[in-house]
Design an enzyme around this catalytic site. Structure first.
Site: not given
Length: 404
Positions: A288, A278, A209, A340, A322, A336
């Site tokens: 490859k 995730d 990301n 959690k 976060f 969240k």
């Protein structure tokens, strides 16, 4: 808090330079070791002899006036400073610092410095509000420079407006407040995660990301400055790692899970700022992957949720997560936090300008089980980190030293 601290006091060429004498005197009385650097213009308002007498140290003006052949003065001063204070800071001095100029003793020392910098601006109100000055102040703030805001009062030009140098007592208080941060988390063990994880598809490709690691690094650096023993677990990052912090490098979500859970029991505060994947490839190819057609279908499987795992195992730890969202920020953040078992969730809308990945600034809202507890406007990530840690420290003290 100031006893034995080495402070460089930069005095630039404005009428408020006369207040530099009182500031220097108060810092010395508080036990600080003060080295004064004056610009040539500042010497038109106040004499170097005055500052030398008050500081009991040589006053530096000319970069080329090297008095000790064993050292290069501006490097030596920069290397030994605990804090650099510029008061008053003129528009010109601020522009030089923002632009990275180094054409006199003060600007050259600032460019070589790695210590924090505190600026107390002083100028005419129209100068202070000029777009160029505003832009320079914003740029410096994004780099982590701290400010003592000018006051409103009678200016030398005759206006009664904002632009007056803060009083020496207020500047000393701001300096003391900054140094006091170094004791707030003393003895606390803090674990911070930062950056993005990489999930391999084959030896040359991976899923990841946009996380740069800047927010997590800022938190680790701020925690260290506040006296904590910091462990930083970092995935893929593009930012410079803060010096003096114990860094553990990982690649995948699984590696980060193992690194975090293996140290979790010993920690007092855990701040999970990393952007963890995730999903990962169900099968990682040993070679490859070759093109075989117009489409490629990948089978992905869920990774273990690190924050949820920590929430389940939490005992005395203060746990902070976060939440990077693009809509319904409060709803998703509160969900969240509850799912959690976090003590705080730091949420931001990454679609907003200045709040996304890779930048030096952020806009965040902090939630607890009671709801919103702090809303921070556009700030440097360093300032966000400091405010977050101060909030954590205050809530832990209120709860008797832990999350409960």
């Amino acid at each position: 808090m100031l006893k034995g601290k080495t402070i460089i006091l930069g005095i630039t060429g404005g009428i408020a330079a006369y207040k530099g004498a009182a500031l220097c005197s108060k810092l010395v009385q508080a036990g600080a070791i003060v080295h004064v650097i004056m610009t040539e213009s500042a010497t038109k308002f106040i004499t170097p002899l005055t500052l030398q007498t008050l500081s009991r140290n040589t006053v530096h003006i000319d970069t080329f006036d090297e008095r000790d052949p064993a050292v290069v003065s501006h490097i030596h001063l920069a290397d030994h400073a605990d804090l650099i204070v510029i008061a008053p800071a003129t528009a010109n001095a601020i522009a030089k610092l923002a632009g990275g100029h180094a054409d006199d003793m003060l600007s050259t020392t600032l460019l070589a410095a790695t210590s924090p910098v505190l600026i107390a601006p002083a100028m005419n109100v129209h100068m202070y509000e000029h777009p160029a000055v505003v832009s320079n102040l914003e740029l410096l703030a994004a780099r982590g420079v701290m400010f003592v805001e000018p006051g409103t009062g009678q200016l030398a030009c005759g206006y009664v407006a904002k632009g007056r140098l803060a009083e020496p007592e207020d500047i000393v208080a701001a300096i003391g407040s900054w140094f006091s941060r170094g004791a707030k988390l003393k003895g606390k063990r803090v674990l911070v995660t930062a950056g993005g994880t990489m999930e391999r598809l084959d030896p040359v490709r991976f899923l990841t990301n946009d996380s740069s690691g800047k927010m997590g690094f800022a938190i680790a650096e701020a925690a260290q400055l506040m006296g904590a023993d910091v462990t930083l677990i970092a995935g893929r990052t593009t930012a410079a790692v803060p010096s003096g912090v114990n860094v553990i490098r990982v690649e995948s979500a699984q590696e980060m899970l193992e690194a975090v859970t293996g140290r979790f029991a010993d920690m007092d505060i855990v701040i999970k700022a990393a952007a963890v994947a995730d999903y990962r490839a169900a099968q990682i190819s040993g070679q490859k992957l070759k093109k075989t057609g117009e489409k490629l279908v990948l089978e992905l499987e869920r990774t273990v949720d690190i924050l949820e795992t920590l929430g389940q195992r939490k005992q005395h730890q203060f746990l902070v997560g976060f939440a990077a969202e693009t809509d319904q920020v409060e709803r998703y953040a509160m969900d969240k936090l509850r799912r959690k078992n976090c003590d705080l969730i730091v949420a931001n809308d990454v679609a907003k300008d200045g709040a996304g990945f890779n930048g030096d600034t952020n806009i965040v809202q902090v939630y607890s089980s009671e709801g919103l507890v702090d809303s921070m406007p556009l700030l440097s990530k360093r300032e966000v980190a400091t405010r977050l840690l101060e909030l954590i420290e205050a809530r832990m003290n209120a709860a008797g030293g832990s999350s409960k």
